[in-house]
Write a protein that holds these residues in place. Structure first.
Motif, PDB file in Angstrom:
ATOM      1  N   SER A   1       6.404  -6.187   3.168  1.00  0.00           N
ATOM      2  CA  SER A   1       7.908  -6.019   3.519  1.00  0.00           C
ATOM      3  C   SER A   1       8.288  -4.870   4.367  1.00  0.00           C
ATOM      4  O   SER A   1       9.465  -4.471   4.473  1.00  0.00           O
ATOM      5  CB  SER A   1       8.601  -5.620   2.239  1.00  0.00           C
ATOM      6  N   ASN A   2       7.331  -3.977   4.716  1.00  0.00           N
ATOM      7  CA  ASN A   2       7.636  -2.840   5.512  1.00  0.00           C
ATOM      8  C   ASN A   2       6.847  -2.803   6.799  1.00  0.00           C
ATOM      9  O   ASN A   2       5.888  -3.604   6.749  1.00  0.00           O
ATOM     10  CB  ASN A   2       7.297  -1.493   4.648  1.00  0.00           C
ATOM     11  N   LYS A   3       7.404  -2.057   7.839  1.00  0.00           N
ATOM     12  CA  LYS A   3       6.770  -1.875   8.997  1.00  0.00           C
ATOM     13  C   LYS A   3       5.456  -1.104   9.131  1.00  0.00           C
ATOM     14  O   LYS A   3       5.424   0.100   9.594  1.00  0.00           O
ATOM     15  CB  LYS A   3       7.924  -1.486  10.096  1.00  0.00           C
ATOM     16  N   ILE A   4       4.455  -1.863   8.523  1.00  0.00           N
ATOM     17  CA  ILE A   4       2.969  -1.018   8.523  1.00  0.00           C
ATOM     18  C   ILE A   4       2.047  -1.718   9.253  1.00  0.00           C
ATOM     19  O   ILE A   4       0.738  -1.670   9.305  1.00  0.00           O
ATOM     20  CB  ILE A   4       2.632  -0.802   7.149  1.00  0.00           C
ATOM     21  N   ASN A   5       2.412  -2.818  10.144  1.00  0.00           N
ATOM     22  CA  ASN A   5       1.700  -3.548  10.904  1.00  0.00           C
ATOM     23  C   ASN A   5       1.336  -2.954  12.384  1.00  0.00           C
ATOM     24  O   ASN A   5       2.290  -2.031  12.575  1.00  0.00           O
ATOM     25  CB  ASN A   5       2.162  -5.134  11.399  1.00  0.00           C
ATOM     26  N   ASN A   6       0.531  -3.432  13.195  1.00  0.00           N
ATOM     27  CA  ASN A   6       0.068  -2.907  14.497  1.00  0.00           C
ATOM     28  C   ASN A   6       1.353  -3.445  15.370  1.00  0.00           C
ATOM     29  O   ASN A   6       1.550  -4.705  15.317  1.00  0.00           O
ATOM     30  CB  ASN A   6      -1.039  -3.288  15.029  1.00  0.00           C
ATOM     31  N   GLU A   7       2.271  -2.654  15.996  1.00  0.00           N
ATOM     32  CA  GLU A   7       3.236  -3.192  16.768  1.00  0.00           C
ATOM     33  C   GLU A   7       2.849  -4.145  17.710  1.00  0.00           C
ATOM     34  O   GLU A   7       3.811  -4.937  18.260  1.00  0.00           O
ATOM     35  CB  GLU A   7       3.987  -2.020  17.340  1.00  0.00           C
ATOM     36  N   GLU A   8       1.547  -4.113  18.147  1.00  0.00           N
ATOM     37  CA  GLU A   8       1.199  -4.724  19.636  1.00  0.00           C
ATOM     38  C   GLU A   8       0.835  -6.266  18.965  1.00  0.00           C
ATOM     39  O   GLU A   8       0.972  -7.362  19.532  1.00  0.00           O
ATOM     40  CB  GLU A   8      -0.006  -4.260  20.141  1.00  0.00           C
ATOM     41  N   THR A   9       0.046  -6.126  17.702  1.00  0.00           N
ATOM     42  CA  THR A   9      -0.662  -7.409  17.232  1.00  0.00           C
ATOM     43  C   THR A   9       0.164  -8.035  16.152  1.00  0.00           C
ATOM     44  O   THR A   9       0.196  -9.194  15.872  1.00  0.00           O
ATOM     45  CB  THR A   9      -2.032  -7.070  16.619  1.00  0.00           C
ATOM     46  N   GLY A  10       0.965  -7.335  15.445  1.00  0.00           N
ATOM     47  CA  GLY A  10       1.702  -7.843  14.296  1.00  0.00           C
ATOM     48  C   GLY A  10       1.045  -8.021  13.083  1.00  0.00           C
ATOM     49  O   GLY A  10       1.455  -8.548  12.059  1.00  0.00           O
ATOM     50  N   THR A  11      -0.323  -7.520  13.049  1.00  0.00           N
ATOM     51  CA  THR A  11      -0.973  -7.416  11.814  1.00  0.00           C
ATOM     52  C   THR A  11      -1.836  -6.131  11.916  1.00  0.00           C
ATOM     53  O   THR A  11      -1.673  -5.338  12.619  1.00  0.00           O
ATOM     54  CB  THR A  11      -1.702  -8.852  11.817  1.00  0.00           C
ATOM     55  N   ARG A  12      -3.043  -6.351  11.078  1.00  0.00           N
ATOM     56  CA  ARG A  12      -3.917  -5.460  11.195  1.00  0.00           C
ATOM     57  C   ARG A  12      -5.433  -6.026  11.100  1.00  0.00           C
ATOM     58  O   ARG A  12      -5.591  -6.987  10.539  1.00  0.00           O
ATOM     59  CB  ARG A  12      -3.811  -4.417   9.695  1.00  0.00           C
ATOM     60  N   SER A  13      -6.214  -5.452  12.263  1.00  0.00           N
ATOM     61  CA  SER A  13      -7.515  -6.016  12.397  1.00  0.00           C
ATOM     62  C   SER A  13      -8.165  -6.021  11.476  1.00  0.00           C
ATOM     63  O   SER A  13      -9.236  -6.857  11.202  1.00  0.00           O
ATOM     64  CB  SER A  13      -8.100  -5.227  13.592  1.00  0.00           C
ATOM     65  N   PHE A  14      -8.241  -5.121  10.545  1.00  0.00           N
ATOM     66  CA  PHE A  14      -9.017  -4.922   9.367  1.00  0.00           C
ATOM     67  C   PHE A  14      -8.780  -5.751   7.985  1.00  0.00           C
ATOM     68  O   PHE A  14      -9.699  -5.798   7.099  1.00  0.00           O
ATOM     69  CB  PHE A  14      -9.309  -3.386   8.877  1.00  0.00           C
ATOM     70  N   LEU A  15      -7.825  -6.313   8.164  1.00  0.00           N
ATOM     71  CA  LEU A  15      -7.374  -7.216   6.786  1.00  0.00           C
ATOM     72  C   LEU A  15      -8.541  -8.338   6.687  1.00  0.00           C
ATOM     73  O   LEU A  15      -8.877  -8.970   7.662  1.00  0.00           O
ATOM     74  CB  LEU A  15      -5.918  -7.770   7.088  1.00  0.00           C
ATOM     75  N   LYS A  16      -8.782  -8.093   5.226  1.00  0.00           N
ATOM     76  CA  LYS A  16      -9.971  -9.170   4.613  1.00  0.00           C
ATOM     77  C   LYS A  16      -9.344 -10.127   3.981  1.00  0.00           C
ATOM     78  O   LYS A  16      -8.745  -9.774   3.102  1.00  0.00           O
ATOM     79  CB  LYS A  16     -10.848  -8.187   3.788  1.00  0.00           C
ATOM     80  N   GLN A  17      -9.530 -11.324   4.154  1.00  0.00           N
ATOM     81  CA  GLN A  17      -9.459 -12.473   3.334  1.00  0.00           C
ATOM     82  C   GLN A  17     -10.397 -12.857   2.162  1.00  0.00           C
ATOM     83  O   GLN A  17     -11.542 -12.199   2.418  1.00  0.00           O
ATOM     84  CB  GLN A  17      -9.182 -13.869   4.170  1.00  0.00           C
ATOM     85  N   GLY A  18     -10.063 -13.722   1.293  1.00  0.00           N
ATOM     86  CA  GLY A  18     -10.934 -14.039   0.432  1.00  0.00           C
ATOM     87  C   GLY A  18     -11.364 -13.111  -0.787  1.00  0.00           C
ATOM     88  O   GLY A  18     -12.262 -13.038  -1.453  1.00  0.00           O
ATOM     89  N   ILE A  19     -10.277 -12.134  -1.352  1.00  0.00           N
ATOM     90  CA  ILE A  19     -10.414 -11.227  -2.133  1.00  0.00           C
ATOM     91  C   ILE A  19      -9.277 -11.465  -2.932  1.00  0.00           C
ATOM     92  O   ILE A  19      -8.240 -11.988  -3.042  1.00  0.00           O
ATOM     93  CB  ILE A  19     -10.410  -9.686  -1.739  1.00  0.00           C
ATOM     94  N   TYR A  20      -9.519 -10.833  -4.417  1.00  0.00           N
ATOM     95  CA  TYR A  20      -8.504 -10.651  -5.331  1.00  0.00           C
ATOM     96  C   TYR A  20      -7.970  -9.341  -5.585  1.00  0.00           C
ATOM     97  O   TYR A  20      -8.598  -8.502  -5.147  1.00  0.00           O
ATOM     98  CB  TYR A  20      -9.023 -11.262  -6.731  1.00  0.00           C
ATOM     99  N   MET A  21      -6.685  -9.241  -5.748  1.00  0.00           N
ATOM    100  CA  MET A  21      -6.063  -7.999  -6.163  1.00  0.00           C
ATOM    101  C   MET A  21      -5.156  -8.039  -7.370  1.00  0.00           C
ATOM    102  O   MET A  21      -4.415  -8.920  -7.526  1.00  0.00           O
ATOM    103  CB  MET A  21      -5.208  -7.386  -4.880  1.00  0.00           C
TER     104      MET A  21
END
Length: 222
Positions: free
Chosen positions: A93-113
């Motif tokens: 909901s907040n502007k914490i993404n990389n402005e150029e990519t629109g995401t973050r390269s380190f984000l990892k899928q396949g986990i539970y939170m």
């Protein structure tokens, strides 16, 4: 003499040690004659095998009950977790993404939170920052694959926890928290690039800068 020795040996064979009796600094065994040992009387004369079978039956019933309880608790505990794996990363909901990519390269899928709420997210942010502060000890130990996986996992948790904390924060604190989150995640992406290159000097340099921001996170979430 031979008869006397045999008599002593036979007497000794009919006694067994029961327990130790304290005599000052030393201990000596108290002996109890076998003739004094008696099997406990049973009210109905049932054989010991019957009692053993009853005990086993009781243990089986108890274990079954414990397994049923554990299963119920596990089913109930699922309500505290996100539904399914993070195969598709949820938006923030907040502007914490990389402005150029629109995401973050380190984000990892396949986990539970775990769903822990804003206060739980703040606590987890502090704990995760503390965990990452210990990563510097293994940078030069040829564990690049492990370091990158560990960094991505912890940073993914911090990414979503920061989003929850910023959303729940008072309006006058959100900008500062957003800037802190972006500084951290910008450095994490640089650190990830350094780890991929397997350059120890570059990785250590990026990690030192990231560590200073992690300390800021811990202080902010205290």
């Amino acid at each position: 003499m031979r008869g006397t020795a045999e008599t002593v040996l036979q007497s000794a064979s009919r006694i067994i040690p029961n327990k130790l009796v304290s005599t000052g600094r030393r201990r000596c065994p108290r002996f109890l004659a076998q003739s004094q040992l008696q099997k406990p009387d049973t009210d109905d004369g049932a054989p010991h095998t019957t009692r053993r079978a009853a005990a086993l039956s009781l243990a089986t019933v108890t274990l079954s009950g414990q397994l049923s309880t554990a299963k119920s608790l596990a089913e109930e505990g699922r309500r505290f977790w996100l539904d399914g794996l993070l195969d598709t990363l949820p938006p923030v909901s907040n502007k914490i993404n990389n402005e150029e990519t629109g995401t973050r390269s380190f984000l990892k899928q396949g986990i539970y939170m775990a769903k822990v709420g804003p206060k739980g997210s703040a606590y987890r942010l502090k704990k995760t920052a503390f965990d990452l502060l210990g990563m510097g000890d293994i940078i030069d130990q040829d564990a690049w694959g492990y370091i990158r996986k560990y960094l991505r996992l912890k940073s993914t948790f911090m990414y979503y926890d920061f989003d929850k904390v910023i959303t729940a924060a008072p309006a006058d604190e959100r900008e500062g928290l957003t800037n802190l989150a972006n500084r951290l995640f910008d450095n994490v992406e640089k650190l990830e690039v350094a780890i991929k290159s397997r350059s120890v000097p570059q990785t250590k340099s990026c990690y030192e800068e990231t560590s200073r921001i992690l300390e800021e996170v811990m202080a902010q979430m205290a």
